[in-house]
Scaffold this active site. Structure first.
Site, PDB file in Angstrom:
ATOM      1  CD  GLU A  67      -2.329   1.273   2.835  1.00 32.64           C
ATOM      2  OE1 GLU A  67      -3.550   1.094   2.911  1.00 32.64           O
ATOM      3  OE2 GLU A  67      -1.582   1.449   3.825  1.00 32.64           O
ATOM      4  CG  ASP A 259      -8.986  -0.875   4.489  1.00 33.95           C
ATOM      5  OD1 ASP A 259      -7.976  -0.358   5.002  1.00 33.95           O
ATOM      6  OD2 ASP A 259      -8.968  -1.983   3.925  1.00 33.95           O
TER       7      ASP A 259
END
Length: 373
Positions: A67, A259
């Site tokens: 990420e 998220d």
């Protein structure tokens, strides 16, 4: 509001300037933010090492994640920072890439700071950001040799995520029947914040020719899925969701939390780039209306019930993402969200990694500097 997106018009709306911030102010803030996050000794999460390598640390978990590495590469290509981009990509290929086995062609989602893999499996949001950043790098700087042949590297990733399990062992990252990205390759559910239809539109154009139809269908499926995932009144979505968009609670991620904050940013950028779904303006309005009278950000059920959670982590990331929703369409809340965002300070504590990345991306997008290259 343009009826066509920036992909066709080339017009990247600078909302910050429209709402009263000067070009000089904006440029100074972008430069200061970049230098703080990548080079300030007290704030940075970017670390250069020997052999022209560098990594980005998740400062809250003391590891390196696909990420963060892919986010760093995207930030670097957006800001024309080729050396930083190349250093991050070299580290990624050296330590995170899987050369064999069921994950061949994928990237281990977490490594320690020395490059040892903490987990063998991948996280698909890393792969899609890697591929997009590499294609932008190819278009912006041209392909180089070896690891810096950006477009070839991107196409290799895009082949694996679609065809894994057909011409090599393992599981694909997209379900081949419904064209939806999975949370991880082995499961059959999704993460709404992974859905980037604006990337898939470009994968169809610049990726592997044989997969053009797949990516166009994936873009269409993802837009539909995001709409299914967002609550009709609040605009909130869950961290994990079933293929019908309903929250998935089995792993403890069926509510609006970390998220899920990114969904607002993704909706805003997809609208800015492609303007294909008028619903996105409604979604942005619902989300901003929901948070307009909330004095503190915390965890919510998607229908808006406040859920107490003492270790709430990412207040700045949520503020940045919600401001980015304004890219889908202005409303009576736009000025408030832009002002709140502009006046927000970078985080300086150990949890600065995720929040400050979302802040940087929002700053670029809201100033017309998160672009297609």
């Amino acid at each position: 509001m343009d009826q066509e997106g920036a992909f066709k018009t080339g017009d990247y709306q600078n909302l910050l300037e429209i709402y009263g911030y000067s070009k000089d102010e904006i440029a100074i803030k972008i430069d200061k933010t970049w230098n703080s996050l990548f080079f300030d000794e007290d704030l940075k999460f970017y670390y250069e090492i020997d052999d022209n390598l560098a990594y980005i640390s998740d400062t809250g978990n003391n590891d390196v994640r696909t990420e963060g590495m892919s986010y760093g590469m995207m930030a670097a290509v957006q800001l024309n920072q080729k050396e930083v981009f190349d250093r991050l990509w070299r580290w990624t290929k050296k330590y995170m890439y899987q050369p064999a086995g069921e994950y061949k062609g994928y990237f281990a989602w977490s490594c320690d700071l020395r490059g040892n893999k903490n987990s063998e499996g991948p996280a698909p949001d890393g792969e899609e950001y890697f591929a997009m950043a590499l294609l932008f790098a190819s278009n912006r700087w041209g392909d180089g040799k070896a690891l810096l042949n950006y477009s070839e590297q991107a196409k290799e990733i895009l082949h694996e995520v679609v065809h894994k399990g057909v011409d090599s062992p393992g599981d694909p990252m997209w379900n081949p029947d419904n064209y939806l990205i999975k949370f991880i390759p082995e499961v059959e559910f999704s993460d709404p914040s992974y859905h980037l239809p604006h990337f898939y539109e470009l994968f169809a154009r610049w990726g592997n020719e044989e997969d053009q139809d797949f990516w166009l269908k994936a873009a269409e499926a993802s837009r539909k899925y995001i709409k299914q995932s967002c609550h009709a009144e609040t605009g909130l979505s869950a961290e994990y969701a079933e293929y019908d968009g309903s929250p998935r609670f089995e792993e403890g991620h069926g509510d609006f939390y970390s998220d899920a904050y990114r969904v607002a940013f993704n909706i805003g950028v997809d609208s800015l780039w492609f303007r294909k779904d008028p619903w996105q303006q409604e979604a942005a309005y619902n989300l901003q209306k929901f948070f307009a009278d909330k004095e503190e950000y915390t965890k919510y059920s998607i229908d808006g019930r406040k859920l107490e959670k003492p270790d709430y982590l990412h207040y700045l990331g949520l503020k940045a993402a919600n401001a980015s929703a304004s890219l889908a369409g202005e409303n009576e809340f736009t000025e408030k969200y832009l002002k709140d965002f502009w006046e927000a300070e970078l985080r300086t504590d150990e949890r600065r990694y995720y929040d400050n990345f979302l802040y940087l991306f929002a700053l670029l997008a809201l100033s017309g500097n998160f672009r297609i290259y």
